[in-house]
Design an enzyme around this catalytic site. Structure first.
Site, PDB file in Angstrom:
ATOM      1  N   CYS A 136      13.589 -64.994  23.044  1.00 46.69           N
ATOM      2  CA  CYS A 136      13.066 -64.775  23.816  1.00 46.69           C
ATOM      3  C   CYS A 136      11.738 -64.620  23.989  1.00 46.69           C
ATOM      4  O   CYS A 136      11.563 -63.132  23.859  1.00 46.69           O
ATOM      5  CB  CYS A 136      13.807 -63.518  24.446  1.00 46.69           C
ATOM      6  SG  CYS A 136      13.119 -63.635  26.523  1.00 46.69           S
ATOM      7  N   CYS A 139      10.414 -61.656  26.717  1.00 49.35           N
ATOM      8  CA  CYS A 139      10.637 -60.526  25.791  1.00 49.35           C
ATOM      9  C   CYS A 139       9.624 -59.515  24.913  1.00 49.35           C
ATOM     10  O   CYS A 139       9.165 -58.657  24.850  1.00 49.35           O
ATOM     11  CB  CYS A 139      12.233 -60.457  25.179  1.00 49.35           C
ATOM     12  SG  CYS A 139      13.550 -61.162  26.957  1.00 49.35           S
ATOM     13  N   ASP A 140       9.630 -60.462  24.030  1.00 54.05           N
ATOM     14  CA  ASP A 140       9.217 -60.133  22.243  1.00 54.05           C
ATOM     15  C   ASP A 140       7.792 -60.669  22.309  1.00 54.05           C
ATOM     16  O   ASP A 140       6.947 -60.200  21.068  1.00 54.05           O
ATOM     17  CB  ASP A 140       9.707 -60.438  20.887  1.00 54.05           C
ATOM     18  CG  ASP A 140      11.894 -59.796  21.471  1.00 54.05           C
ATOM     19  OD1 ASP A 140      11.059 -58.767  22.303  1.00 54.05           O
ATOM     20  OD2 ASP A 140      11.985 -60.176  20.851  1.00 54.05           O
TER      21      ASP A 140
END
Ligand code: NDP
Length: 312
Positions: A136, A139-140
């Site tokens: 992701c 997200c990261d």
């Protein structure tokens, strides 16, 4: 033996399932949540969440899910660390069976079983998960500012993630197994026009290396042909974008799915083709797949259940 009767059964426990539980318990629907094999869902395997409104300092995935769960418990949701393994949606109330063989009847069901990111199946993906391997970018990606990363895949997700990462990272490799991108033309063009992205066509990943985290990837070009060529790239992050698999196996006999296996919902609602069965979160969303959108869909599903039970 008399079967347990449940007004609102929620299957799954990511942001969609828990949010549905908050709304349903506040509407006195006495929801019962079966958390499934990964209580808290996909967010529990991400590190920091910085894009969920209300957490200006960020929060870890497990912590946030624990808070949403606690909020649902506060209003009386009955949350069980169990898996629903079988359903029969042929008539109402719906017959559902848990992993221990216990059967129950539900007046309404919310499916919030999510989707699972696909991985290549390399041992190194497990070894470095959370240490440079992610599925992701949204997200990261932030953790790879000014670093070098690779994205695997040639579809719209891979292109979108590569473009997103190119705004943060110093350089992005896009590792594509074929000699073309499957993504839409416009996404392809954006990738080709982006100076920070280098596309490696005809390339497969065979392994990762690094001391305390990912420091590089072992790749092979033209695998299995006479032109086969092994080489390494130095990277700090390795992002999988080879698709997601919605967790719909036990529902496919009853619920209408799209060609990729996602649950089809009616327009902007959570209604499925079976009256009384609703869907929320990634299981019904191939497009956005965000914690915040899943939570929103969970709220909508609980409101739809409330209206349905009022009418029936
Ligand atoms: P796709 O199935 O479209 O693409 C998956 C990609 O991963 C393909 O390039 C595929 O390669 C590759 N792949 C699959 N397995 C492997 C493997 N084992 N090793 C290496 N590569 C592999 O998935 P997406 O998640 O990209 O998209 C899903 C759907 O969502 C699509 O319909 C897409 O259009 C849509 N979407 C739309 C967006 C938008 O409109 N902005 C954004 C994101 C997604 P190969 O081509 O060789 O099979």
């Amino acid at each position: 033996m008399e079967m347990e009767k449940i007004r609102c059964l929620i299957i799954g426990s990511g942001p969609a399932g828990y949010t549905a539980a908050i709304y349903a318990s506040r509407a006195n629907l006495n929801p019962v949540v079966f958390e499934g094999p990964q209580p808290g869902g996909q967010l529990t395997i991400t590190t920091e969440i910085e894009n969920f409104p209300g957490y200006p300092e960020g929060i870890t995935g497990p912590e946030m899910m624990d808070q949403i769960r606690t909020q649902a418990l506060r209003f009386g949701a009955d949350i069980r660390p169990q898996i629903i393994t079988k359903v029969d949606f042929s008539k109402r109330p719906f017959l559902c069976e848990a992993e221990d063989g216990k059967q129950m009847l539900a007046d309404a069901v919310i499916i919030a079983t999510g989707a699972s990111a696909k991985y290549l199946g390399l041992e190194d993906e497990v070894k470095y998960r959370g240490m440079g391997v992610s599925a992701c970018a949204t997200c990261d990606g932030f953790f790879y500012r000014k670093k070098v990363v690779a994205v695997v895949g040639g579809g719209d997700t891979a292109c979108e993630e590569a473009i997103y990462l190119s705004n943060l990272a110093k350089k992005v490799y896009l590792i594509v197994r074929k000699d073309y991108l499957r993504a839409s033309k416009i996404m392809q063009q954006r990738v080709f026009d982006n100076e920070n992205i280098e596309v490696l066509f005809n390339t497969n990943t065979v392994g990762l290396f690094g001391e305390d985290g990912v420091e590089g990837a072992h790749l092979v070009r033209h695998k299995g042909t006479e032109n086969e060529e092994f080489f390494d790239i130095d990277i700090d992050g390795f992002f999988l974008a080879i698709g997601h698999k919605p967790n719909t196996d036990i529902f496919k006999e009853w619920i209408e799915l799209d060609e990729a296996g996602y649950i089809k919902v009616e327009g902007n609602t959570s209604l499925t083709n079976v009256e009384g069965v609703f869907a929320a979160g990634d299981v019904a969303d191939p497009r956005y797949r965000q914690g915040i959108t899943a939570a929103g869909m969970g709220a909508k599903a609980a409101i739809d259940v409330e209206r349905f039970l009022l009418e029936h």
